[in-house]
Design a protein around this motif. Structure first.
Motif, PDB file in Angstrom:
ATOM      1  N   ILE A   1      39.334  33.626  32.178  1.00 35.83           N
ATOM      2  CA  ILE A   1      40.261  34.708  31.964  1.00 35.83           C
ATOM      3  C   ILE A   1      39.709  35.885  30.784  1.00 35.83           C
ATOM      4  CG2 ILE A   1      42.626  35.903  31.243  1.00 35.83           C
ATOM      5  CD1 ILE A   1      42.509  33.980  33.724  1.00 35.83           C
TER       6      ILE A   1
ATOM      7  N   VAL B   1      45.878  28.052  34.364  1.00 28.74           N
ATOM      8  CA  VAL B   1      44.383  28.395  34.482  1.00 28.74           C
ATOM      9  C   VAL B   1      43.566  27.052  34.860  1.00 28.74           C
ATOM     10  CG1 VAL B   1      44.535  30.381  32.811  1.00 28.74           C
ATOM     11  CG2 VAL B   1      44.375  27.948  31.942  1.00 28.74           C
TER      12      VAL B   1
ATOM     13  N   GLN C   1      40.256  28.907  36.067  1.00 26.84           N
ATOM     14  CA  GLN C   1      40.051  30.253  35.977  1.00 26.84           C
ATOM     15  C   GLN C   1      39.409  30.801  34.621  1.00 26.84           C
ATOM     16  OE1 GLN C   1      40.930  32.386  38.531  1.00 26.84           O
ATOM     17  NE2 GLN C   1      41.533  30.358  39.562  1.00 26.84           N
TER      18      GLN C   1
ATOM     19  N   THR D   1      40.174  37.964  36.238  1.00 28.30           N
ATOM     20  CA  THR D   1      40.013  36.607  36.384  1.00 28.30           C
ATOM     21  C   THR D   1      38.925  36.074  37.336  1.00 28.30           C
ATOM     22  OG1 THR D   1      41.299  34.199  36.973  1.00 28.30           O
ATOM     23  CG2 THR D   1      41.434  36.342  38.321  1.00 28.30           C
TER      24      THR D   1
END
Length: 249
Positions: A200, A183, A198, A212
Motif C-alpha cells: 500500500i 492486506v 498488498q 495497491t
C-alpha cells in the motif's frame, strides 16, 4: 513496521513510481524492529494500563477475568509494549511518543490492548481496545493537516491460516481511522502453499491518493516476493476507531 528512508526509497524506485511523491504505508517484506524503551517509559505506560483495568474499561467483554484483581494479575504477566512511534499526534509541532501495548491475552481470539501518547512523561492521550495489533509506526501527515498519523499492523491466525490488516489512524483534529484494509493472508501453519499480500502506497495531500500492488511468495521466504502484480488506485473510507478513552493519570 517502522519504515527506514533508505529502504523506502529503494522500494519506490523499484516499483517505477514517481520518487519523492509516493510513500510506502505497508509492505510485509520490511522488517519490524523491536521497540526500544526505557524502564521509566515502560513503568509509566504500565501504570496507565493498570489504571484502565482498575476502572473496568475492558470489563464488559467476553472472557475477561471476572474481577479487577484477576485482570491486574493477568496484566502483570501479559503486559508488554509492542510498538513505539515518534510524532505530533495530538498537538502540532510537538515531539511526542506513542506506545502500543498488550495488557492481557484473555483468549486466542481476544487481546486487550491500548495506546498511550506521552509528551516526555506527561500523558497526552490514552485509549483502550481489543485487537491483534502487533506493530506501530508514525505516518508523516499524509493529509497535510499538521498532525502525525499512526500506522497499526494487525494479524490473526487460526487453524493453519492467517489474515493481516493495516489501519491508519489520526487522533486530531478528529479521532478516526483514515483507512482499514485487509492486506495479507497465508497458510504457512497449514498446507503451506504460500502468502499473498498488498503493498500500500500513498501520495500525500489534502485528499491523499492511495495505490495497491499485489505480491506473493513462499512460506520459506517471507521477505522475497516470487510474484509481483501491477499498481492500481484504490479508494478508502474513514471510520470511527471504536476506542475507549482511558485514564490520563
Amino acid at each position: 513496521m517502522k519504515l527506514n528512508a533508505c529502504v523506502m526509497t529503494m522500494l519506490l524506485a523499484g516499483a517505477g513510481l514517481a520518487s519523492g511523491q509516493s510513500r510506502v504505508l505497508y509492505d510485509p517484506r520490511l522488517p519490524t524492529p523491536e521497540p526500544r524503551i526505557s524502564e521509566t517509559e515502560r513503568g509509566r505506560v504500565k501504570y496507565l494500563a493498570d489504571q484502565a483495568a482498575q476502572r473496568g474499561l475492558w470489563a464488559n467483554l467476553d472472557n475477561v477475568p471476572g474481577g479487577t484483581r484477576d485482570l491486574l494479575e493477568c496484566g502483570s504477566r501479559g503486559f508488554r509494549i509492542t510498538g513505539v512511534a515518534p510524532g505530533a499526534f495530538t498537538t502540532k509541532g510537538t515531539q511526542q511518543t506513542a506506545y502500543l501495548y498488550d495488557y492481557c491475552n484473555v483468549s486466542h481470539a481476544q487481546n486487550l490492548q491500548g495506546l498511550v501518547v506521552l509528551n516526555n512523561l506527561e500523558v497526552a492521550a490514552h485509549y483502550t481496545f481489543t485487537g491483534h495489533y502487533y506493530a506501530l509506526y508514525a505516518v508523516k501527515d499524509i493529509n497535510r493537516n499538521g498532525f502525525t498519523e499512526l500506522g497499526l499492523e494487525g494479524y490473526y491466525g487460526n487453524t493453519g491460516t492467517g489474515e493481516g490488516w493495516l489501519t491508519v489512524t489520526e487522533l486530531q483534529p478528529v479521532r478516526r481511522n483514515l483507512m482499514r484494509l485487509d492486506v495479507y493472508s497465508d497458510d504457512c501453519l497449514g498446507v503451506q502453499t504460500g502468502w499473498k499480500s498488498q503493498v500500500i502506497r500513498v501520495i500525500p495531500g489534502t485528499t491523499p491518493r492511495y495505490t495497491t500492488q499485489s505480491i506473493a511468495g513462499q512460506c520459506s521466504s517471507e521477505r522475497v516476493a516470487t510474484s509481483v502484480g501491477g499498481i492500481r488506485s484504490i479508494s478508502v473510507q474513514a471510520t470511527p476507531t471504536g476506542w475507549t478513552p482511558a485514564p490520563l493519570k
